[in-house]
Design a protein around this motif. Structure first.
Motif, short mmCIF file in Angstrom:
data_model
loop_
_atom_site.label_atom_id
_atom_site.label_comp_id
_atom_site.label_asym_id
_atom_site.label_seq_id
_atom_site.Cartn_x
_atom_site.Cartn_y
_atom_site.Cartn_z
N LYS A 274 114.72 -33.27 35.72
CA LYS A 274 115.42 -32.47 36.72
C LYS A 274 116.17 -33.42 37.63
CE LYS A 274 114.59 -29.09 40.28
NZ LYS A 274 113.77 -28.15 40.90
N PRO A 275 117.45 -33.27 37.81
CA PRO A 275 118.31 -32.27 37.17
C PRO A 275 118.68 -32.68 35.74
CG PRO A 275 119.65 -33.71 38.53
CD PRO A 275 118.22 -34.16 38.71
N PRO A 296 127.21 -29.87 39.29
CA PRO A 296 127.82 -31.17 39.58
C PRO A 296 126.84 -32.33 39.71
CG PRO A 296 128.98 -29.47 40.75
CD PRO A 296 127.81 -28.78 40.09
N ALA A 297 125.67 -32.11 40.34
CA ALA A 297 124.73 -33.24 40.47
C ALA A 297 124.07 -33.55 39.13
CB ALA A 297 123.67 -32.94 41.52
N SER A 298 123.89 -32.53 38.27
CA SER A 298 123.29 -32.77 36.95
C SER A 298 124.24 -33.59 36.10
CB SER A 298 123.03 -31.44 36.24
OG SER A 298 122.43 -30.54 37.12
N GLN A 355 117.63 -35.56 51.54
CA GLN A 355 117.54 -34.09 51.50
C GLN A 355 118.55 -33.58 50.48
OE1 GLN A 355 115.23 -32.40 53.40
NE2 GLN A 355 114.58 -34.51 53.82
N ALA A 356 118.61 -32.25 50.31
CA ALA A 356 119.66 -31.60 49.49
C ALA A 356 119.65 -32.12 48.06
CB ALA A 356 121.04 -31.81 50.13
N GLN A 357 118.53 -31.90 47.37
CA GLN A 357 118.41 -32.39 45.99
C GLN A 357 118.86 -31.35 44.96
OE1 GLN A 357 117.69 -35.41 44.94
NE2 GLN A 357 117.13 -36.31 46.90
N GLU A 358 119.20 -30.14 45.39
CA GLU A 358 119.55 -29.10 44.42
C GLU A 358 120.78 -29.53 43.60
OE1 GLU A 358 119.16 -28.73 47.63
OE2 GLU A 358 118.05 -26.90 48.14
#
Ligand SMILES: Nc1nc2c(c(=O)[nH]1)N[C@H]1C(S)=C(S)[C@@H](COP(=O)(O)OP(=O)(O)OC[C@H]3O[C@@H](n4cnc5c(N)ncnc54)[C@H](O)[C@@H]3O)O[C@H]1N2
Ligand code: MOO
Length: 392
Positions: A274-275, A296-298, A355-358
């Motif tokens: 994850k991600p 986008p982060a994945s 923070q903000a790991q989604e």
């Protein structure tokens, strides 16, 4: 579903080196030499002055320290004329020494008047301030062995030797297929239901950081026909095919069926991470195909974890990913079962997850300097626990 370490291993196992190619020096930055380079000339090609000053045959100073100045030689001048014993030549840094001259005195160590130079350097020795022929390298000597990374210095060195082309493991030509009908270009008027397209920006910039500039970008509609047609075209031309989005289980996710239609052999789909859980990797002959999960982060996380080492393997570059092990500055908690890659910062000898790991968000990634790897089986890691982080 396979583990992160199995996925990494499979990528390394399947990817083959690109065939070496003769490349102009300008194109070869960041490549690895595929063959030894031998110096085609003596360098310097002729003896040169190392300073601005006056040159003469050392023996001219035998019983006098004042010499008449017979000519001027600047850098670039051919300087084939004989100076003559007992005279000096005004000379500048980098200029070729006339044939009968062997010593240069710095102008700060002289006085001049009425066309004569007085040499005031009592410690001057024969050959002083001269760069001898072949003192950098002799003609026919090994300049750089195969396997040398073409750093800026190595490229400059080869240029200095008069080399214009080298055999290298080339950079891959990359096809980047960005899928999704919801995408609109940044800078355009917002349309309800759409999102600004970001993945091509992250990937192209990340490729450029590795020196890979040959990227063909395709925007692909959410249909099997369009995805198949563009993928098949990309596979014809590119060395490496990257797709973003469309690799999950949604009704409009056509990447997987398109790989089947294009004859791409699946190596894995879905990784315990994850991600980027739906990550796809396949091979079309010798060409790697990555389906990067669209968030986008994945996309960027999978790029750093799998595509960077894959490009390293294609180009014979082994040191593209830098990993550190440092203590966590704060505790981390997660469910066991997936490896987590957390956007974090390495600072002052510790690693701080942000923070903000989604994975739909990039705000933390934009400020991060590493991805912190929290192992699959881990549940609670106390502050101070050593963890590994991949720097970027
Ligand atoms: N039922 C399930 N749904 C989802 C699962 C799952 O296992 N079961 N996995 C989730 C995970 S994890 C991810 S990651 C995504 C991956 O989905 P896709 O690869 O099919 O990506 P899309 O659905 O096309 O897009 C996902 C998300 O990202 C936005 N996106 C896509 N491309 C871009 C782009 N170029 N620039 C900016 N944003 C982009 C897109 O709008 C979506 O919001 O699936 C989950 N769902
Ligand atoms: O990887 Mo998905 O990347 O967890 O949103």
């Amino acid at each position: 579903m396979i583990s992160v370490s199995e996925a990494r291993e499979l990528v390394q196992q399947h990817i083959k080196l690109l065939t070496p190619r003769l490349s102009a020096l300008q194109e070869a930055a960041a490549c690895i030499l595929a063959a030894d380079v031998v110096a085609p000339y003596d360098i310097p090609m002729w003896a040169q002055s190392a300073v601005d000053g006056y040159a003469f045959a050392f023996e001219s100073l035998h019983n006098q320290s004042e010499l008449p100045i017979s000519q001027v030689v600047a850098a670039g001048d051919g300087a084939t004329e004989i100076v003559g014993s007992g005279t000096a030549v005004r000379i500048f840094t980098g200029a070729a020494l006339p044939p009968d001259v062997d010593t240069v005195v710095m102008q700060e160590q002289t006085t001049t008047s009425a066309g004569k130079v007085q040499v005031n350097d009592s410690s001057l020795s024969p050959g002083a301030n001269v760069r001898p022929i072949g003192s950098e390298i002799g003609k026919g000597a090994l300049a750089l062995p195969a396997g040398t990374p073409l750093t800026p210095a190595a490229l400059g060195y080869l240029a200095m030797l008069g080399v214009a082309e080298v055999l290298v493991y080339p950079k891959p030509l990359v096809a980047l297929l960005v899928t999704g009908k919801e995408l609109q270009a940044p800078g355009t008027e917002p349309v309800r239901g759409k999102v600004f397209e970001a993945n091509s920006f992250t990937i192209i910039a990340a490729l450029e950081q590795m020196g890979v500039k040959d990227v063909h970008l395709f925007k692909v509609d959410d249909s099997l026909e369009a995805t198949t047609a563009v993928m098949s075209q990309a596979l014809q031309n590119a060395d490496l095919v990257l797709l973003t989005g469309g690799i999950s289980v949604g009704d409009y996710d056509y990447v997987l069926p398109a790989t089947v239609a294009c004859g791409v052999r699946q190596v894995f789909h879905k990784v315990k991470q994850k991600p980027g859980k739906p990550l796809y990797f396949g091979m079309a002959g010798d060409k790697p195909v990555f389906g990067l999960p669209g968030n986008p982060a994945s996309v960027l996380s999978c790029f750093y974890q799998y595509v960077v080492p894959a490009i390293g393997k294609l180009m014979q570059r082994s040191n593209l990913s830098r990993k550190v092990q440092l203590p966590l500055s704060a505790p981390v908690q997660k469910k066991p079962g997936l490896t987590h890659f957390l956007k974090g910062r390495v600072e002052n000898g510790t690693i701080t997850p942000l923070q903000a790991q989604e994975s739909y968000r990039l705000s933390s990634f934009a400020l991060a300097n590493c991805l912190v790897e929290i192992p699959e089986e881990a549940a609670v890691l106390e502050a101070g626990s050593p963890v590994e982080a991949w720097l970027f």
